[in-house]
Design an enzyme around this catalytic site. Sequence first.
Site, mmCIF file in Angstrom:
data_model
loop_
_atom_site.group_PDB
_atom_site.id
_atom_site.type_symbol
_atom_site.label_atom_id
_atom_site.label_comp_id
_atom_site.label_asym_id
_atom_site.label_seq_id
_atom_site.Cartn_x
_atom_site.Cartn_y
_atom_site.Cartn_z
ATOM 1 N N LYS A 90 0.842 -1.197 0.000
ATOM 2 C CA LYS A 90 0.000 0.000 0.000
ATOM 3 C C LYS A 90 0.880 1.252 0.000
ATOM 4 O O LYS A 90 0.642 2.211 -0.724
ATOM 5 C CB LYS A 90 -0.947 -0.013 1.207
ATOM 6 N N GLN A 129 -5.126 -1.788 9.138
ATOM 7 C CA GLN A 129 -4.964 -3.111 8.532
ATOM 8 C C GLN A 129 -5.629 -4.177 9.407
ATOM 9 O O GLN A 129 -5.360 -4.247 10.608
ATOM 10 C CB GLN A 129 -3.460 -3.415 8.366
ATOM 11 N N ASP A 182 -11.271 2.458 3.245
ATOM 12 C CA ASP A 182 -11.647 1.052 3.077
ATOM 13 C C ASP A 182 -13.167 0.937 2.897
ATOM 14 O O ASP A 182 -13.670 -0.111 2.523
ATOM 15 C CB ASP A 182 -11.250 0.234 4.327
#
Length: 282
Positions: free
Chosen positions: A50, A94, A117
Amino acid sequence: MAAIIIDGKVVSASVRERIKAEVSEMDIKPGLAVIIVGSDPASHVYVRNKKRGCEEVGFNSWVYELPEETAEDELLALIDKLNGEDNVHGILVQLPLPKHINESAVTERIVPEKDVDAFHAVNAGKILKGEDTLLPCTPAGIMELLSHYDIPVRGRRCVVIGRSNIVGKPTALLLLAADGTVTVCHSKTNDLPAVTREADILVSAVGIAGFVTADMVKPGAVVIDVGMNRDKDGKLCGDVDFPAVSDIASYITPVPGGVGPMTISMLLRNTLTAAKNIIKTN
Ligand code: NAP
């Protein structure tokens, strides 16, 4: 006739090129903050990728590596700080988190405008209502693949196997928003092959290697394989029996190289969108 292989690497690269071009015209750099708790090796690889993606398109990025024993309150305090920082436009925690931390409390703490997200209930609700919002990365990646290959969704029978909040449900909603006629299947579905054989577009998000066999697929169907599994030799593979199904499908995504490469590109696109939205409202 063998199916056309949908090349996620090519589509992903074209998405990143477009993001990079847009960023080069902007006065500010979009910024993504990624928080990782603990030392899970796979999660660290995802976070590194990422960060690399951010560098590639010209974003700022910050990685916060917290120890396994971090208290939930400490993590929430870091999110609060990042929520208030002007140069941070996207925040991602995460997953999975250590067991002592409530995942839902964490994802709900990120302000929806920075929730790249798209796991926050506000963003999930907007998707349900068909409103413009940040889109969950893997489902958005699937839609981008279909659009890149000019595969129509409107009016077609779409079957999604899997009903997780991260993949199955939002994919079904995006296909519905694109005017597909959508069926969602799961582990309690009766006679699954009879349902999947009706699909013009079949999406599998189960997590079992070799789960989708050729007898479950209508000849000429488009098959999107979200699964990321290991076969008996430890090699990365999807849910779909690729050699057999690619003989009868019209289009198919490989694993690796199909849906997988799209996910980070969609995260980058969300971060760009979040930055533009935040600049507009400030
Ligand atoms: P998940 O939360 O475990 O959900 C799996 C779904 O499959 C559940 O809805 C489950 O049904 C259903 N299922 C399990 N066994 C079944 C069966 N025998 N028949 C029909 N349905 C069955 O997994 P997920 O997070 O959605 O991920 C799915 C797969 O996609 C995994 O392999 C994951 O690694 C991969 N993935 C890939 C990406 C990417 O970037 N490519 C991103 C995310 C996930 P129930 O709800 O009834 O239990």
